[in-house]
Design a protein around this motif. Structure first.
Motif, PDB file in Angstrom:
ATOM      1  N   GLU A  22       0.810  -1.213   0.000  1.00 51.21           N
ATOM      2  CA  GLU A  22       0.000   0.000   0.000  1.00 51.21           C
ATOM      3  C   GLU A  22       0.847   1.269   0.000  1.00 51.21           C
ATOM      4  N   THR A  23       0.172   2.380  -0.211  1.00 50.61           N
ATOM      5  CA  THR A  23       0.805   3.684  -0.052  1.00 50.61           C
ATOM      6  C   THR A  23       0.853   4.021   1.446  1.00 50.61           C
ATOM      7  N   ILE A  24       1.650   5.022   1.781  1.00 52.72           N
ATOM      8  CA  ILE A  24       1.737   5.466   3.170  1.00 52.72           C
ATOM      9  C   ILE A  24       0.378   5.956   3.667  1.00 52.72           C
ATOM     10  N   SER A  25      -0.321   6.703   2.853  1.00 48.18           N
ATOM     11  CA  SER A  25      -1.616   7.246   3.282  1.00 48.18           C
ATOM     12  C   SER A  25      -2.622   6.136   3.548  1.00 48.18           C
ATOM     13  N   THR A  26      -2.595   5.075   2.763  1.00 47.07           N
ATOM     14  CA  THR A  26      -3.494   3.942   2.990  1.00 47.07           C
ATOM     15  C   THR A  26      -3.140   3.227   4.285  1.00 47.07           C
ATOM     16  N   LYS A  28      -1.817   4.483   6.864  1.00 51.29           N
ATOM     17  CA  LYS A  28      -2.101   5.349   8.019  1.00 51.29           C
ATOM     18  C   LYS A  28      -3.557   5.284   8.460  1.00 51.29           C
ATOM     19  N   LYS A  29      -4.436   4.864   7.580  1.00 53.77           N
ATOM     20  CA  LYS A  29      -5.865   4.936   7.845  1.00 53.77           C
ATOM     21  C   LYS A  29      -6.246   4.150   9.103  1.00 53.77           C
ATOM     22  N   GLU A  30      -7.028   4.799   9.938  1.00 44.22           N
ATOM     23  CA  GLU A  30      -7.630   4.190  11.129  1.00 44.22           C
ATOM     24  C   GLU A  30      -6.602   3.708  12.151  1.00 44.22           C
ATOM     25  N   LEU A  31      -5.384   4.216  12.063  1.00 43.38           N
ATOM     26  CA  LEU A  31      -4.380   3.861  13.064  1.00 43.38           C
ATOM     27  C   LEU A  31      -4.457   4.810  14.251  1.00 43.38           C
ATOM     28  N   ARG A  32      -4.302   4.263  15.445  1.00 43.18           N
ATOM     29  CA  ARG A  32      -4.231   5.073  16.656  1.00 43.18           C
ATOM     30  C   ARG A  32      -2.836   4.900  17.250  1.00 43.18           C
ATOM     31  N   LEU A  33      -2.062   5.970  17.247  1.00 43.15           N
ATOM     32  CA  LEU A  33      -0.690   5.909  17.732  1.00 43.15           C
ATOM     33  C   LEU A  33      -0.550   6.714  19.015  1.00 43.15           C
ATOM     34  N   ASN A  34       0.243   6.188  19.948  1.00 46.31           N
ATOM     35  CA  ASN A  34       0.529   6.968  21.146  1.00 46.31           C
ATOM     36  C   ASN A  34       1.615   8.003  20.829  1.00 46.31           C
ATOM     37  N   ILE A  35       1.941   8.827  21.795  1.00 41.99           N
ATOM     38  CA  ILE A  35       2.878   9.934  21.551  1.00 41.99           C
ATOM     39  C   ILE A  35       4.254   9.422  21.137  1.00 41.99           C
ATOM     40  N   SER A  36       4.764   8.395  21.822  1.00 39.35           N
ATOM     41  CA  SER A  36       6.101   7.892  21.493  1.00 39.35           C
ATOM     42  C   SER A  36       6.129   7.280  20.094  1.00 39.35           C
ATOM     43  N   SER A  37       5.042   6.616  19.689  1.00 40.45           N
ATOM     44  CA  SER A  37       4.984   6.030  18.345  1.00 40.45           C
ATOM     45  C   SER A  37       4.925   7.119  17.285  1.00 40.45           C
ATOM     46  N   LYS A  38       4.201   8.195  17.577  1.00 38.75           N
ATOM     47  CA  LYS A  38       4.143   9.322  16.643  1.00 38.75           C
ATOM     48  C   LYS A  38       5.525   9.959  16.478  1.00 38.75           C
ATOM     49  N   PHE A  43      10.587  10.589  12.882  1.00 35.37           N
ATOM     50  CA  PHE A  43      12.014  10.611  12.596  1.00 35.37           C
ATOM     51  C   PHE A  43      12.451   9.540  11.589  1.00 35.37           C
ATOM     52  N   LEU A  44      11.505   8.772  11.065  1.00 34.89           N
ATOM     53  CA  LEU A  44      11.850   7.801  10.024  1.00 34.89           C
ATOM     54  C   LEU A  44      12.154   8.554   8.727  1.00 34.89           C
ATOM     55  N   GLN A  45      13.249   8.189   8.074  1.00 36.42           N
ATOM     56  CA  GLN A  45      13.744   8.979   6.949  1.00 36.42           C
ATOM     57  C   GLN A  45      13.229   8.527   5.582  1.00 36.42           C
ATOM     58  N   THR A  46      12.992   7.242   5.409  1.00 33.30           N
ATOM     59  CA  THR A  46      12.656   6.735   4.075  1.00 33.30           C
ATOM     60  C   THR A  46      11.207   6.255   4.006  1.00 33.30           C
ATOM     61  N   LYS A  47      10.669   6.221   2.797  1.00 25.65           N
ATOM     62  CA  LYS A  47       9.316   5.713   2.595  1.00 25.65           C
ATOM     63  C   LYS A  47       9.222   4.247   3.011  1.00 25.65           C
ATOM     64  N   ALA A  48      10.269   3.482   2.704  1.00 26.64           N
ATOM     65  CA  ALA A  48      10.257   2.053   3.039  1.00 26.64           C
ATOM     66  C   ALA A  48      10.147   1.846   4.543  1.00 26.64           C
ATOM     67  N   HIS A  49      10.941   2.606   5.312  1.00 28.37           N
ATOM     68  CA  HIS A  49      10.893   2.483   6.764  1.00 28.37           C
ATOM     69  C   HIS A  49       9.543   2.939   7.327  1.00 28.37           C
ATOM     70  N   LYS A  50       8.973   3.974   6.743  1.00 25.45           N
ATOM     71  CA  LYS A  50       7.662   4.440   7.191  1.00 25.45           C
ATOM     72  C   LYS A  50       6.592   3.388   6.923  1.00 25.45           C
ATOM     73  N   LYS A  51       6.651   2.765   5.755  1.00 19.59           N
ATOM     74  CA  LYS A  51       5.684   1.721   5.427  1.00 19.59           C
ATOM     75  C   LYS A  51       5.832   0.522   6.365  1.00 19.59           C
ATOM     76  N   GLN A  52       7.060   0.137   6.643  1.00 28.55           N
ATOM     77  CA  GLN A  52       7.295  -0.987   7.550  1.00 28.55           C
ATOM     78  C   GLN A  52       6.731  -0.692   8.936  1.00 28.55           C
ATOM     79  N   PHE A  53       6.969   0.520   9.412  1.00 26.66           N
ATOM     80  CA  PHE A  53       6.469   0.915  10.728  1.00 26.66           C
ATOM     81  C   PHE A  53       4.943   0.898  10.752  1.00 26.66           C
ATOM     82  N   LEU A  54       4.320   1.481   9.751  1.00 27.32           N
ATOM     83  CA  LEU A  54       2.860   1.562   9.708  1.00 27.32           C
ATOM     84  C   LEU A  54       2.222   0.186   9.546  1.00 27.32           C
ATOM     85  N   ALA A  55       2.829  -0.675   8.731  1.00 29.67           N
ATOM     86  CA  ALA A  55       2.305  -2.035   8.574  1.00 29.67           C
ATOM     87  C   ALA A  55       2.371  -2.793   9.895  1.00 29.67           C
TER      88      ALA A  55
END
Length: 204
Positions: A22-26, A28-38, A43-55
């Motif tokens: 998926e895309t990053i925006s997809t 992100k949908k319906e995710l609830r993150l606490n402050i530390s997770s946000k 601070f994640l630098q790449t799209k790949a790392h952001k996708k891995q974190f969100l998945a």
């Protein structure tokens, strides 16, 4: 394809696998993150790392949890505040979450030729029987050692000197590993799962 598979292993361990397409925006949908997770995501630098974190966060919610249950120790090992054990892994294709009543470690890796180039840095025992550059063997040994490393959470462990994998046949889906710390040895069970060009190892 989002959520791919749920594996129940020996009744007390569950593995959740998400195929990341998926895309990053997809994601992100319906995710609830606490402050530390946000903050971690920020601070994640790449799209790949952001996708891995969100998945991974999506898998937490699928497991009936969310980031409010999750915290990390000073070595970066994840823990749950409900008394269960957790281990997390991901590569460019998959995110993996394992939850258990036992201490566990999980790792997923693609079968990449770079393992052939660095094999001498993590293959250290005569019991590790590697005489070829076969990617299946190398990936299975690497993922097993990484899973054991995550399970033990002992800073300074050497894959080559402290963690050894027992011999196994190429197509076998289980083996055992030995970890040596402070002149003490511990035997751990390793289980393998195949996903296209990736191998997942679970250490218990």
């Amino acid at each position: 394809m989002p959520f791919l598979k749920k594996i129940t292993h020996q009744a007390d361990t569950t593995i959740y696998i998400w195929q990341i397409t998926e895309t990053i925006s997809t994601l992100k949908k319906e995710l609830r993150l606490n402050i530390s997770s946000k903050q971690k995501y920020k601070f994640l630098q790449t799209k790949a790392h952001k996708k891995q974190f969100l998945a991974t966060q999506q898998l937490l919610q699928l497991a009936g949890l969310n980031s409010y249950y999750l915290y990390y120790d000073k070595n970066g090992k994840p823990f749950l505040n409900n008394g269960l054990y957790i281990s997390i892994s991901h590569n460019n294709d998959y995110a993996v979450l394992a939850i258990s009543k036992k201490n566990i470690g999980v790792d997923i890796e693609q079968k990449q030729t770079k393992l052939q180039r660095v094999a001498s840095k993590f293959i250290g025992s005569e019991n590790e029987f590697i005489t070829t550059n076969d990617l299946v063997y190398l990936t299975k040994i690497w993922t097993a050692k990484e899973a054991i490393y995550k399970l033990k959470n002992h800073k300074g462990l050497s894959f080559k000197e402290n963690i050894h994998i027992n011999p196994f046949l190429k197509d076998e889906m289980h083996t055992k590993g030995i970890i040596s710390i402070d002149n003490k040895e511990e035997l751990l069970k390793i289980y393998y799962f195949n996903f296209e060009n990736s191998i997942l190892a679970l250490a218990i």
